[in-house]
Design an enzyme around this catalytic site. Structure first.
Site, PDB file in Angstrom:
ATOM      1  N   ARG A  97      53.809  76.611  62.771  1.00  0.00           N
ATOM      2  CA  ARG A  97      53.403  75.876  61.787  1.00  0.00           C
ATOM      3  C   ARG A  97      53.870  76.599  60.674  1.00  0.00           C
ATOM      4  O   ARG A  97      53.950  77.761  60.543  1.00  0.00           O
ATOM      5  CB  ARG A  97      52.069  75.524  61.801  1.00  0.00           C
ATOM      6  CG  ARG A  97      51.265  74.551  62.987  1.00  0.00           C
ATOM      7  CD  ARG A  97      49.834  74.595  63.000  1.00  0.00           C
ATOM      8  NE  ARG A  97      49.070  73.665  63.925  1.00  0.00           N
ATOM      9  CZ  ARG A  97      48.755  73.886  65.029  1.00  0.00           C
ATOM     10  NH1 ARG A  97      48.844  75.120  65.691  1.00  0.00           N
ATOM     11  NH2 ARG A  97      48.226  73.092  65.950  1.00  0.00           N
ATOM     12  N   MET A 108      55.452  70.065  55.239  1.00  0.00           N
ATOM     13  CA  MET A 108      56.386  70.932  56.032  1.00  0.00           C
ATOM     14  C   MET A 108      56.166  70.569  57.330  1.00  0.00           C
ATOM     15  O   MET A 108      55.391  69.968  57.864  1.00  0.00           O
ATOM     16  CB  MET A 108      56.465  72.146  55.639  1.00  0.00           C
ATOM     17  CG  MET A 108      56.815  72.530  54.444  1.00  0.00           C
ATOM     18  SD  MET A 108      56.705  74.478  53.831  1.00  0.00           S
ATOM     19  CE  MET A 108      54.898  74.604  53.536  1.00  0.00           C
ATOM     20  N   ARG A 348      40.824  76.062  55.472  1.00  0.00           N
ATOM     21  CA  ARG A 348      41.290  76.122  54.227  1.00  0.00           C
ATOM     22  C   ARG A 348      40.418  75.569  53.226  1.00  0.00           C
ATOM     23  O   ARG A 348      39.453  74.779  53.785  1.00  0.00           O
ATOM     24  CB  ARG A 348      42.692  75.652  54.091  1.00  0.00           C
ATOM     25  CG  ARG A 348      42.592  74.042  54.327  1.00  0.00           C
ATOM     26  CD  ARG A 348      43.981  73.429  54.219  1.00  0.00           C
ATOM     27  NE  ARG A 348      43.909  72.209  54.916  1.00  0.00           N
ATOM     28  CZ  ARG A 348      45.125  71.468  55.201  1.00  0.00           C
ATOM     29  NH1 ARG A 348      46.233  72.077  55.154  1.00  0.00           N
ATOM     30  NH2 ARG A 348      45.110  70.285  55.659  1.00  0.00           N
ATOM     31  N   CYS A 863      47.455  68.629  17.481  1.00  0.00           N
ATOM     32  CA  CYS A 863      46.843  67.186  17.426  1.00  0.00           C
ATOM     33  C   CYS A 863      48.045  66.414  18.106  1.00  0.00           C
ATOM     34  O   CYS A 863      48.027  65.185  18.192  1.00  0.00           O
ATOM     35  CB  CYS A 863      46.903  66.579  16.133  1.00  0.00           C
ATOM     36  SG  CYS A 863      48.174  66.773  14.937  1.00  0.00           S
TER      37      CYS A 863
END
Length: 908
Positions: A97, A108, A348, A863
């Protein structure tokens, strides 16, 4: 000494820890940490991110020392697990993994069951006592390896996955619904058919050597770091390409060994709404990809796992509490139950919506687990996510009407809160194309299930709907992070990609038809459903709810109080009318940083056009006399709304031609209205034409050539200020002169402004304190900021124009290439959305330093549109600005980002 590239973990010990995320990636660091704190983690090893960097820098080759270090680590795994990799009697299987520093869910590649071949599958069948399990694992491995490593993907979006097509045919022939219903002989046939498909497509045999298999998988995972979806994800979330990924090789444990086995994904709190309590998805007798891929709609942990597997549930709940207390954040956990024993595969910090982020952060503070400063972390609450709390929700009456009209189609799992409606789009690339052609398009991406390849379309859509999957499926996980409305597992949906139709019972919807999703309830409606403002807006703006009636608002208010306590950067708003100003004050604005006076003229455009069309000074002055009371009334309304807060008013900025009609019909209508020949209007339009109006006769240049315009505006400002002060309301006007590049330009306009102020004060007998400053929006102004600051009392960076003039890039015309620039990493992000810190930002830093070298107390703000973008707010804090100014609905975001900047600076 050779560089250490491989870190072992398992059996209650590890070579690494959670502090090594940069080296081990998030997954590897957390596997090491879980091992170190004594949780049940299958043994394995992490190949570091340094190898990924080396891999890409050296033409996809590995460091020479790597192979020996992998062999050594594999031997440790074998010893811990009591099995040998590739053994012909009791084989160890491993997974491979990815693991980036920052979690990139599904972006992935992963390969499971590595080590199986025609010999080891028989050994696995014998050692497990379960032939069906062994061949099911082999079937899965050949399919996954063929897809991930050998590239066996559909050639066209309408094509079926070659393996899934064979699998569906096999199930159809067997008369079964699920993979788990296939017999051993049928699974053996599938493996042979999968291998034949690989040989036919690639020209090569499926590799039988376990060592070759594992290196093939490692290469595929490293290779997936640069795949399209991973790169799109990193651009979206600002993750550098150069970080690289780690690779984790880990002993397999099996959730598909029988009915006393399971696999699942759990959260220690709900990731959509933040509700406390262990929750998530699981499947009995399955492997992990079954849950995440969403091919089967899983069961809910909080509903049934305690009944089906009481011991496993109790252990998981305990582990969840340990991890949340250890990491002090909500955890996203992947687990497998093998023969009743719980194994941890990952933890996680969980992805969450803005709704959940605010609730979880506030709750954790209230529970004493974190401090309010920790709650403000951008990792816990990305400032932009507050926008979700301000978005509309479905109106109850509107939903009831939709039900009455038979618009309710079905109900799925609510995975991403909010309300969304849009046109049905069945393919991700179609959604992306439609969005790029028209960013205002409203789309709902409708899929049987999403995959990581759908990321581009998910970004383009307002909402996502899937027929399969649970609250931990890919669609749910990514939608939560993106803040998209999402409904998953709506199993009644019959989606036909070929016909581009969606059917529920007898109801048929086609691509392009409107559909509505309620991300709070999971309800799906045909057509559009009426919306209403969010609870925060109902409390703050419309006053239709009381604060005590809305827990959402109460948590929002508590978070904002913490932000205001810790931030040092002021937050103002860009507003041109009292309604906007009052809204911004409700959101916490401390003043107006930009009032664009030209916007006020749009309500009196004919009178303004009369001034532009004047042939001589007396005629122009007569027209300005007509405009004066309008301007005065507008300014007075702003001063009243702001109740003593500072109001920065920019004098007329755009070129005059923008206010005139350019087609003959409109010119004729205007001529009739103001009583002049149409030819005069046509001539004046021609006279005012500019080849490059962005750099032409505009800003202070207009006021210098036509000082009567500046005089009228200044008189209107001070008359309004004196009028409101007489009413007992404090006023703090700040007059801003635009587009100054020379100090002489500023002095010219300052003189006109101050003359008018003194005249008005003398006429009214009232005096107000005021400032005259300038807008820094051309590079020369930054370079000579010390000269300008000798006269100007404040600076305000107009970063829209400063970006245009610095880059030589027109924000009106850059749309034709900016997406290509981002896609090809020419620029890290859109410079008109986030400040170009190394270019434009360097000029801003120069302007601040030079300006304050001349006037140490010089007030400086921003701004431009960047004033409400979190990374730009952080940058403004870093270079020492006094305030940022943004649109009213961005004010809470700017307040939180300013607090996050201050906290980060304190830590440094």
């Amino acid at each position: 000494m050779a560089t250490k590239y491989v870190y072992y973990f398992g059996d209650g010990k590890s070579d690494g820890s959670a502090k090594q995320r940069e080296l081990l990636g998030g997954k590897g660091a957390n596997l090491a940490e879980m091992s170190n704190i004594g949780l049940p983690v299958p043994a394995g090893f992490t190949i570091t991110t340094e190898v990924c960097t080396y891999y890409y820098a050296n033409n996809r080759q590995y460091p020479p020392e790597l192979a020996a270090q992998v062999d050594e680590a594999m031997a440790k795994v074998e010893k811990t697990m009591g099995k040998k990799f590739g053994d012909s009697s009791d084989p160890l299987l491993v997974s491979c993994r990815s693991g980036a520093r920052d979690s990139m869910p599904g972006m992935m590649d992963t390969v499971l069951n590595i080590g199986l071949n025609d010999t080891t599958v028989e050994a696995l069948a014998k050692s497990s006592g379960n032939e069906r399990f062994a061949w099911d694992s082999y079937r899965r491995f050949v399919q996954m390896y063929g897809d991930v490593v050998l590239g066996m993907k559909p050639e066209k979006k309408t094509d079926a996955d070659p393996f899934e097509e064979l699998l569906e045919k096999k199930k159809h022939a067997a008369g079964v619904e699920f993979d788990s219903d296939l017999s051993v002989s049928q699974l053996k046939e599938l493996v042979a058919e999968f291998k034949a498909a690989i040989k036919s497509r690639t020209g090569s045999d499926f590799p039988s050597d376990p060592k070759q298999q594992v290196w093939g998988a490692v290469g595929a995972v490293f290779g997936s770091w640069m795949n399209d979806r991973a790169m799109v994800y990193r651009r979206t979330y600002g993750i550098p390409h150069e970080w690289g990924t780690a690779v984790n090789v880990q002993a397999m444990v099996f959730g598909n060994l029988g009915d006393d086995c399971a696999t699942g994904v759990a959260l220690t709190r709900d990731g959509a709404l933040g509700v406390p309590g262990y929750c998530g998805d699981y499947l009995i007798n399955a492997q992990g990809e079954d849950v995440v891929a969403g091919i089967r709609t899983p069961k809910r942990i909080e509903e049934t796992l305690a009944k089906e597997m009481p011991k496993a549930y109790e252990e998981l709940d305990s582990i969840g509490k340990i991890l949340e207390n250890h990491y002090k954040d909500v955890q996203d956990i992947e687990f497998t139950v093998q023969k009743g024993k719980v194994w941890m595969l990952q933890t996680r910090n969980a992805k969450r919506t803005g709704f959940a982020a605010v609730r979880i952060a506030v709750d954790l503070v209230d529970e004493g687990k974190i401090t309010e400063i920790e709650a403000l972390s951008p990792k816990r609450i990305p400032a932009d996510d507050l926008n979700q709390l301000l978005q509309p929700v479905f109106d109850l009456a509107g939903k009831q009407a939709a039900v009455k009209n038979d618009q309710l189609l079905t109900k799925g799992i609510n995975a991403g809160p909010g309300a969304a409606y849009g046109q049905i789009c069945f393919h991700a690339d179609d959604a992306e194309k439609k969005f790029l052609a028209n960013p205002a398009v409203e789309l709902i991406l409708v899929r049987r299930e999403t995959t990581p390849e759908d990321l581009r379309g998910m970004k383009a859509a307002k909402g996502i709907l899937t027929a399969f999957g649970g609250a931990s499926s890919h669609a749910a996980l990514v939608s939560r992070q993106m803040g998209k409305v999402c409904v998953v597992g709506a199993s009644e949906l019959n989606i036909d990609y070929e016909a581009a139709t969606l059917k529920v019972g007898s109801k048929l919807l086609k691509e392009g038809d409107y559909i509505s999703l309620d991300g709070f309830t999971g309800e799906v409606f045909a057509g559009k459903v009426q919306t209403k403002p969010s609870e925060v807006i109902q409390v703050l703006i419309h006053k239709t709810m009381k604060p005590e009636e809305s827990p959402v608002y109460q948590r929002f208010a508590k978070l904002m109080a913490w932000a205001d306590k810790h931030r040092t950067l002021g937050v103002r708003t860009n507003a041109d009318e009292p309604k906007q100003a009052k809204e911004a004050v409700s959101f916490g604005a401390e003043g107006i940083g930009l009032c664009r006076t030209e916007h006020m003229f749009f309500d009196h455009v004919d009178e303004f056009r009369e001034m532009i069309l004047a042939d001589d000074l007396p005629t122009r002055e007569r027209a300005l006399v007509k405009l004066l009371p309008f301007q005065r009334g507008d300014f007075a309304g702003l001063f009243r709304a702001m109740e003593g807060r500072p109001v920065t008013i920019r004098l007329l900025d755009p070129p005059l031609h923008e206010f005139l009609p350019h087609d003959h019909a409109s010119q004729s209508l205007l001529a009739e209205k103001i009583g002049i020949p149409v030819e005069a209007i046509t001539r004046r339009v021609s006279e005012l034409h500019e080849s490059n109006p962005m750099l032409g006769h505009r800003g202070c240049r207009l006021g210098i050539v036509m000082p009567e315009i500046t005089a009228m505006q200044a008189r209107a400002i001070f008359e309004a200020a004196c009028e409101v002060k007489k009413e007992g309301i404090d006023v703090k006007p700040e007059v801003m002169i635009p587009l100054v590049g020379y100090v002489t330009e500023f002095k010219n306009q300052e003189k006109v402004v101050r003359e008018q102020a003194e005249k008005v004060f003398a006429e009214t007998g009232v005096k107000v304190d005021y400032l005259v400053g300038t807008m820094i929006e051309v590079p020369r102004a930054c370079a000579v900021a010390d000269q300008i600051a000798g006269s100007a009392e404040f600076f305000s960076f107009g970063t829209n124009d400063l970006t245009q003039t610095t880059l030589g890039m027109s924000r009106d015309d850059y749309g034709g290439f900016i997406n290509y620039y981002k896609e090809n990493d020419i620029v890290p992000n859109d410079p008109f959305q986030a400040i170009d810190q190394s270019g434009v930002g360097t000029l801003m830093r120069m302007g601040v330093e030079k300006g304050r070298s001349q006037r140490s107390k010089l007030k400086i703000g921003i701004c431009g549109e960047h004033g409400g973008e979190p990374s730009s707010v952080v940058f403004c804090h870093e270079i020492g600005l006094d305030y940022v100014s943004c649109s009213p609905f961005r004010v809470p975001i700017a307040r939180l980002a300013a607090a996050q900047a201050a906290v980060a600076a304190q830590k440094k």
